[in-house]
Design an enzyme around this catalytic site. Structure first.
Site, PDB file in Angstrom:
ATOM      1  N   HIS A  42    -100.265 -25.894  16.070  1.00 19.96           N
ATOM      2  CA  HIS A  42     -99.607 -26.458  14.897  1.00 19.96           C
ATOM      3  C   HIS A  42     -99.454 -27.970  15.052  1.00 19.96           C
ATOM      4  O   HIS A  42     -99.599 -28.512  16.147  1.00 19.96           O
ATOM      5  CB  HIS A  42     -98.221 -25.836  14.687  1.00 19.96           C
TER       6      HIS A  42
ATOM      7  N   LYS B 214     -93.899 -29.487  14.028  1.00 12.61           N
ATOM      8  CA  LYS B 214     -93.450 -28.095  14.087  1.00 12.61           C
ATOM      9  C   LYS B 214     -92.362 -27.968  15.145  1.00 12.61           C
ATOM     10  O   LYS B 214     -92.589 -28.250  16.326  1.00 12.61           O
ATOM     11  CB  LYS B 214     -94.630 -27.184  14.427  1.00 12.61           C
TER      12      LYS B 214
END
Length: 238
Positions: free
Chosen positions: A135, A139
């Site tokens: 990610h 995140k």
């Protein structure tokens, strides 16, 4: 449909664009960058609130909506230790809450494929399973809520696995999750089954936030007029 947005960052703006495309009205935008409030008449007029914020803010946001009897659709992860309290609000106080760790239609199909492959692997003990998720650097939770949902899908269907771990030195009953944070990656999840002779991979890669945002708006459309605790399984009839 009148929609309130709680969280007006990149995801909130993407949700707004899709909601408007589908003929809905965004009546309130609650965020540190706006002046809108839960107490505003505009917010109270909303038929559904869509919430994408931070783990530490999410639960209070839900309560603010419930106090005004506004159904909630949320994709915030990292707060699930308080889910029993949300379930109680739905069962005892007639509130409506739609939660998904990932609103992408493709990811939810991927969830089902993951469970089915785990069931098959019960009969083939030569394979060990692990996971990698990637990610963007903003995140906050690690592993992602999507990765945890995938891990639970495996452990609930593969008898030799009971839980997950971020520790690379995992035990036989644990699923090792490798969590990577880099660049602006919307989300990549890979499940790997490894044996002495070959590997089997299933993989989902998001191209943008648009798929998540579309799913959130579809969830809001589904939630209007319904009660209780809802999920993507209800929406997709899986």
């Amino acid at each position: 449909m009148k929609i309130a947005l709680i969280g007006y960052g990149k995801m909130g703006k993407e949700i707004e664009a899709i909601a408007l495309e589908r003929g809905h009205e965004v009546v309130s935008r609650i965020d540190i960058s706006t002046n809108d409030s839960f107490d505003d008449t505009a917010f109270k007029s909303a038929e559904v609130a869509i919430e994408f914020t931070r783990p530490e803010a999410a639960y209070n946001n839900y309560l603010n909506c419930f106090e005004r009897n506004i159904p909630v659709v949320s994709g915030t992860t990292g707060w699930l230790d308080r889910m029993p309290e949300i379930e109680k609000e739905c069962k005892e106080n007639g509130q409506t809450f739609f939660y998904a760790s990932n609103f992408s239609l493709g990811v939810n199909i991927f969830f089902e494929l993951n469970k089915q492959l785990a069931r098959i692997m019960n009969k083939v003990k030569e394979y060990d399973v692990s996971m990698e998720e990637v990610h963007h650097t903003q995140k906050l939770d690690e592993p992602s809520g999507t990765a945890i949902t995938l891990a639970e899908g495996i452990s609930n269907n593969l008898e030799r696995k009971e839980t997950w771990t971020l520790d690379s030195d995992s035990k036989d009953n644990e699923i090792h999750i490798k969590a990577i944070r880099e660049g602006q990656v919307p989300g990549i999840h890979t499940i790997k089954y490894d044996s002495p002779v070959d590997e089997i991979h299933i993989h989902h890669s998001a191209k943008s936030r648009k798929g998540f945002a579309l799913g959130a708006v579809l969830a809001a459309e589904f939630t209007k007029g319904r009660n209780g605790l809802l999920s993507m399984n209800d929406l997709l009839n899986l």
